[in-house]
Design a protein around this motif. Sequence first.
Motif, PDB file in Angstrom:
ATOM      1  N   GLY A   4       0.811  -1.204   0.000  1.00 16.28           N
ATOM      2  CA  GLY A   4       0.000   0.000   0.000  1.00 16.28           C
ATOM      3  C   GLY A   4       0.848   1.260   0.000  1.00 16.28           C
ATOM      4  N   THR A   5       0.161   2.397  -0.103  1.00  9.06           N
ATOM      5  CA  THR A   5       0.825   3.696  -0.059  1.00  9.06           C
ATOM      6  C   THR A   5       0.014   4.614   0.854  1.00  9.06           C
ATOM      7  N   GLN A   6       0.707   5.298   1.747  1.00  6.01           N
ATOM      8  CA  GLN A   6       0.041   6.121   2.747  1.00  6.01           C
ATOM      9  C   GLN A   6      -0.355   7.465   2.150  1.00  6.01           C
ATOM     10  N   VAL A   7      -1.601   7.835   2.375  1.00  4.76           N
ATOM     11  CA  VAL A   7      -2.109   9.158   2.016  1.00  4.76           C
ATOM     12  C   VAL A   7      -2.551   9.854   3.295  1.00  4.76           C
ATOM     13  N   THR A   8      -1.997  11.015   3.554  1.00  7.73           N
ATOM     14  CA  THR A   8      -2.351  11.785   4.733  1.00  7.73           C
ATOM     15  C   THR A   8      -2.817  13.162   4.296  1.00  7.73           C
ATOM     16  N   VAL A   9      -4.031  13.516   4.682  1.00 10.43           N
ATOM     17  CA  VAL A   9      -4.605  14.815   4.339  1.00 10.43           C
ATOM     18  C   VAL A   9      -4.715  15.621   5.623  1.00 10.43           C
ATOM     19  N   SER A  10      -3.890  16.627   5.720  1.00  8.39           N
ATOM     20  CA  SER A  10      -3.837  17.405   6.962  1.00  8.39           C
ATOM     21  C   SER A  10      -3.250  18.786   6.679  1.00  8.39           C
ATOM     22  N   SER A  11      -3.715  19.764   7.446  1.00  7.63           N
ATOM     23  CA  SER A  11      -3.155  21.106   7.341  1.00  7.63           C
ATOM     24  C   SER A  11      -2.045  21.295   8.364  1.00  7.63           C
TER      25      SER A  11
END
Length: 113
Positions: A106-113
């Motif tokens: 898998g590949t990590q996706v992080t959505v954060s400000s």
Amino acid sequence: QVQFVESGGGLVQPGGSLRLSCAASGSIFSDGYMAWYRQGSGNQRELVARISTGGTINYADPVRGRFTISRDNAKRTVYLQMNSLKPEDTAVYYCNRFPPTSWGQGTQVTVSS
């Protein structure tokens, strides 16, 4: 045995975009659906989108209108274009057949400000 190698994840701000790629070994593209799945922290793995050899596409409700799945059969590669990303999209993203077989890392996706 088919193997999947996912790439393209990373850290992005809300509203941003990422494009994931998945290279598959073996004869995975000879027929059937390819799909993207994701698993957020503490959650079960869920189907995000799938695409048939002929191009029939289905999306999960949370991503419809924001994500686009595509495939290049000659390159044995599946893509996931993710736009208008939200914090709730944060997860490890996997590609696989539908129904799934063995999983890649898998590949990590992080959505954060």
